[in-house]
Scaffold this motif. Sequence first.
Motif, PDB file in Angstrom:
ATOM      1  N   ARG A 728      -8.745  -0.563  11.676  1.00 44.04           N
ATOM      2  CA  ARG A 728      -8.559   0.056  10.369  1.00 44.04           C
ATOM      3  C   ARG A 728      -8.438  -1.016   9.305  1.00 44.04           C
ATOM      4  O   ARG A 728      -8.112  -2.164   9.601  1.00 44.04           O
ATOM      5  CB  ARG A 728      -7.336   0.966  10.371  1.00 44.04           C
ATOM      6  CG  ARG A 728      -6.007   0.248  10.591  1.00 44.04           C
ATOM      7  CD  ARG A 728      -4.968   1.163  11.184  1.00 44.04           C
ATOM      8  NE  ARG A 728      -4.576   2.202  10.232  1.00 44.04           N
ATOM      9  CZ  ARG A 728      -3.836   3.273  10.587  1.00 44.04           C
ATOM     10  NH1 ARG A 728      -3.444   3.429  11.824  1.00 44.04           N
ATOM     11  NH2 ARG A 728      -3.514   4.159   9.707  1.00 44.04           N
ATOM     12  N   VAL A 729      -8.684  -0.630   8.060  1.00 46.46           N
ATOM     13  CA  VAL A 729      -8.480  -1.531   6.927  1.00 46.46           C
ATOM     14  C   VAL A 729      -7.508  -0.832   5.998  1.00 46.46           C
ATOM     15  O   VAL A 729      -7.824   0.195   5.400  1.00 46.46           O
ATOM     16  CB  VAL A 729      -9.803  -1.867   6.211  1.00 46.46           C
ATOM     17  CG1 VAL A 729      -9.545  -2.699   4.959  1.00 46.46           C
ATOM     18  CG2 VAL A 729     -10.729  -2.624   7.165  1.00 46.46           C
ATOM     19  N   THR A 730      -6.272  -1.366   5.926  1.00 51.82           N
ATOM     20  CA  THR A 730      -5.214  -0.658   5.194  1.00 51.82           C
ATOM     21  C   THR A 730      -5.113  -1.096   3.738  1.00 51.82           C
ATOM     22  O   THR A 730      -4.502  -0.411   2.938  1.00 51.82           O
ATOM     23  CB  THR A 730      -3.833  -0.881   5.855  1.00 51.82           C
ATOM     24  OG1 THR A 730      -3.552  -2.269   5.838  1.00 51.82           O
ATOM     25  CG2 THR A 730      -3.828  -0.379   7.281  1.00 51.82           C
ATOM     26  N   VAL A 731      -5.670  -2.265   3.425  1.00 58.01           N
ATOM     27  CA  VAL A 731      -5.580  -2.725   2.033  1.00 58.01           C
ATOM     28  C   VAL A 731      -6.682  -2.040   1.236  1.00 58.01           C
ATOM     29  O   VAL A 731      -7.872  -2.262   1.482  1.00 58.01           O
ATOM     30  CB  VAL A 731      -5.692  -4.257   1.957  1.00 58.01           C
ATOM     31  CG1 VAL A 731      -5.753  -4.738   0.515  1.00 58.01           C
ATOM     32  CG2 VAL A 731      -4.508  -4.893   2.664  1.00 58.01           C
ATOM     33  N   GLU A 732      -6.298  -1.197   0.312  1.00 61.54           N
ATOM     34  CA  GLU A 732      -7.286  -0.370  -0.383  1.00 61.54           C
ATOM     35  C   GLU A 732      -8.165  -1.170  -1.343  1.00 61.54           C
ATOM     36  O   GLU A 732      -9.189  -0.683  -1.781  1.00 61.54           O
ATOM     37  CB  GLU A 732      -6.607   0.795  -1.111  1.00 61.54           C
ATOM     38  CG  GLU A 732      -5.692   0.409  -2.260  1.00 61.54           C
ATOM     39  CD  GLU A 732      -4.245   0.167  -1.809  1.00 61.54           C
ATOM     40  OE1 GLU A 732      -4.046  -0.093  -0.611  1.00 61.54           O
ATOM     41  OE2 GLU A 732      -3.348   0.246  -2.652  1.00 61.54           O
ATOM     42  N   GLU A 733      -7.742  -2.416  -1.636  1.00 63.54           N
ATOM     43  CA  GLU A 733      -8.582  -3.247  -2.505  1.00 63.54           C
ATOM     44  C   GLU A 733      -9.502  -4.157  -1.681  1.00 63.54           C
ATOM     45  O   GLU A 733     -10.237  -4.955  -2.253  1.00 63.54           O
ATOM     46  CB  GLU A 733      -7.732  -4.156  -3.416  1.00 63.54           C
ATOM     47  CG  GLU A 733      -6.794  -3.435  -4.359  1.00 63.54           C
ATOM     48  CD  GLU A 733      -5.392  -3.294  -3.769  1.00 63.54           C
ATOM     49  OE1 GLU A 733      -5.202  -3.675  -2.599  1.00 63.54           O
ATOM     50  OE2 GLU A 733      -4.501  -2.773  -4.478  1.00 63.54           O
TER      51      GLU A 733
END
Length: 838
Positions: A728-733
Amino acid sequence: MLKFKVLLLICVVFSTGLQLANSQVPKKLTSGEIYQQMEKLGFLGSVLYVAAHPDDENTRLISYLANDKKAHTTYLSLTRGDGGQNLIGPEISEWLGVMRTQELLMARSVDNGHQMFTRANDFGYSKNAEETIKIWDTEKVKADVVRAIRTTRPDVIINRFDHRTSGETHGHHTASGQLSYELFEKAADPTVYPNQLPRLSTWQPRRLFFNTSWWFYGSEEKFKKADKSALMSMDVGVFFPLLGKSNTEIAAESRSKHKCQGFGATGTRGLQMEYLELLKGDLPPGKSDIFEGINTTWSRVPNGASIQALVDDLLKNYKFTDPSTSIPALIDLYKKVQKTGDPFWKEIKSKEIVSLIAACSGLFLEARTNIHKLTPGETFPLEIELINRAEVQMELTNIKAEGIQLDTIWTATLTPNEDIKWNTQRTVNLNIPNTAPYWLTQKGSLGTYYVEDQNMIGKPESDRNLKVFFTINILGNPFTFEKNVVYKYNSPENGETYRPLEIVPPLTVNVKEAVYVFAANKPKEVSVQVHAWAKDQQGSVVLPMPKGWTVTPDKFDFSFKEKGENKSFVFTVTPTSTPEEIDVTPIIHANDKTYTDAMINIQYDHIPYQTVLMKAEAKFSRLNIQTAAHRVAYVAGAGDEIPTSLRQIGCTVEIIKPEDISEEKLSTFQTLILGVRAYNTEENLKYKQAMIFDFVKKGGTVVVQYNVSNGLVTKELAPYPLTLSRNRVTVEEAEMRFLAPDHAVVNTPNKLTSKDFEGWVQERGLYFPSEWDKAFVPIFSCNDPGETPLDGSLLVAQYGEGYYIYTGLSFFRELPAGVSGAYRLFANLISLGHDSKP
Ligand SMILES: [Zn+2]
């Protein structure tokens, strides 16, 4: 990671079909429970359990410490769990935090613990403590942990999570352990957060433990084999004959209060070991009693030494068939406690004694009304009931109330078992504040809540503003009992039903949808509901718009005669011609004032009814968007708002059940969308895969949203091999690198650029595939800071004449939040392979 903006469909009017259970019924102790509480009077030890979320806490250990060790036991949950999921209703973000706060309070009422929070906000998943700390306003959260230590003065602190293993669990978890570890000595330092002094005083806990378990060792098997000789260990499976339950049964009841997370637990019996690793302080030589070597008797407080014998006598002389015989001894004890010199224990033990005196005498005191929401200046019926059910002399001398101007010197003899009722009309003070969760009344940041009143920090919930104080002379000694005014009624189904009494403004306003998406220059209807909570309300409501946007009419006038009346007004809004996102708040003008609060009611059986007041707000998003898919079918999975979002941009979306999928049915659509986790929740899909693939083969487009790798209903998720993972990629930026810049999904009908990935909320995506057949084209590459690039967020494969698309990107979060780039990308996905003619 970014917290959701307000997304819940706001609804003021509730049908009364739901019945409330008695989660508010005052506790009435049995003789056995009274004795158990009395035993607590002789133990002066305090313990603070520290973790990050509602549900992290080990209820077995909390219940054991509170009920077996008799310690003053507090759970400090750094957050209120806003970022979690709600398995039983539509509440998310702030409202979920309100629910989970109440679930924790209900859990503590079962296991006899106390509850505290910090201002830290559960902003969503974070992979490590470093990221968590960066987003939280760390100084505030640290101050609040120190405040909790100074408030509860623990001899022992127990961390749920290991502070040394950042990255192995949720970052909030590790951060809770790290903060507790770091601040262990700081609460004793008067130069640290001196503004908390002198209201609180400094405190040095003696020991810090980590509550380890097999979970931290990877498996029960590994934990069994591990060397535990250095660990503290205790059997928390004790049986309490006075309660008829074992500690582990109580713990399961407590844990089962976490209903919105589906954490119902079944009680166990028999031996149950808990293990603690010493992190700071001295290891108790016996390695089984966390308080060993700590003075937890009355001799620890100045002038307290003689009290221990009084408690021993109280217990020795307790008469199970008539607890009221203990009242003289309890009064004697109370007087002695007033002369001790430690304000902390004096306050705790005095409260415990007063509530025991009431319990021993069967004293019932209540102040109630038959209206659930009151407004400042409103006159309402108040009924007061008092009864003393013991052969003990009692005189009522005074009734005083906060918020309703009541201060009556009223002398009445409370004759044993004679019920006294007093009915009166009272008027609510004009300057009384509204009742609403104190941490939500003003906007906070992503990382922390904003709390104006420093004295509220740490408290689980707001105080009620209408209280009655009864002063009663018991055997010639005055005691004051405090009761909130409650709303109470008889439900034909459930009988006696309690609910908190709310103070609310005379008018509230809600916008029907949280997000309005304008896909073209076409105007949209925006429904605004005005609700009167006081009678005779006249005024107007407006929907102020920035330059470029127009609204008709300018305003609506309203006139309500009755309390409870409400009406919806439909404004027509025409958007600006260029892409823009705005926040809009309707304003009511009435009573020479303005009102902008929306009211959200949270109603469940297992927690007290909650009323939340927050500024009404809707997001209006003008998009530059086109779509070539106009006939879309949608199969729901675990639940998402994708159909509503697509209808906002002009798509016709039909929701179909998996069992209704047929070749004929599918042939009427251009595109089929599978809701999030559909292949985890819809058993029937495994029989329909062949038809779905055939639909693609003949020119259809299928978009599959994320599924979790465990518990898939079929091994053949796609027409080509595809392996899911927990990536997953949790950093929305996180940067989105275009791997296939010429592919149609990033070019038609909407030409995407990196700008389209700005303003995403909470995360990029989750459960990305880790392996795929070469027929799939990976479209983007992205990763969290410092991690290896992941290319599986969006995979597109041509199959026959059509396209099969698998994506873990969080469209289910982004579309309801009105994120324009996510709309444009999703429009491209559903349009793939179709020309722009409908
Ligand atoms: Zn947690």
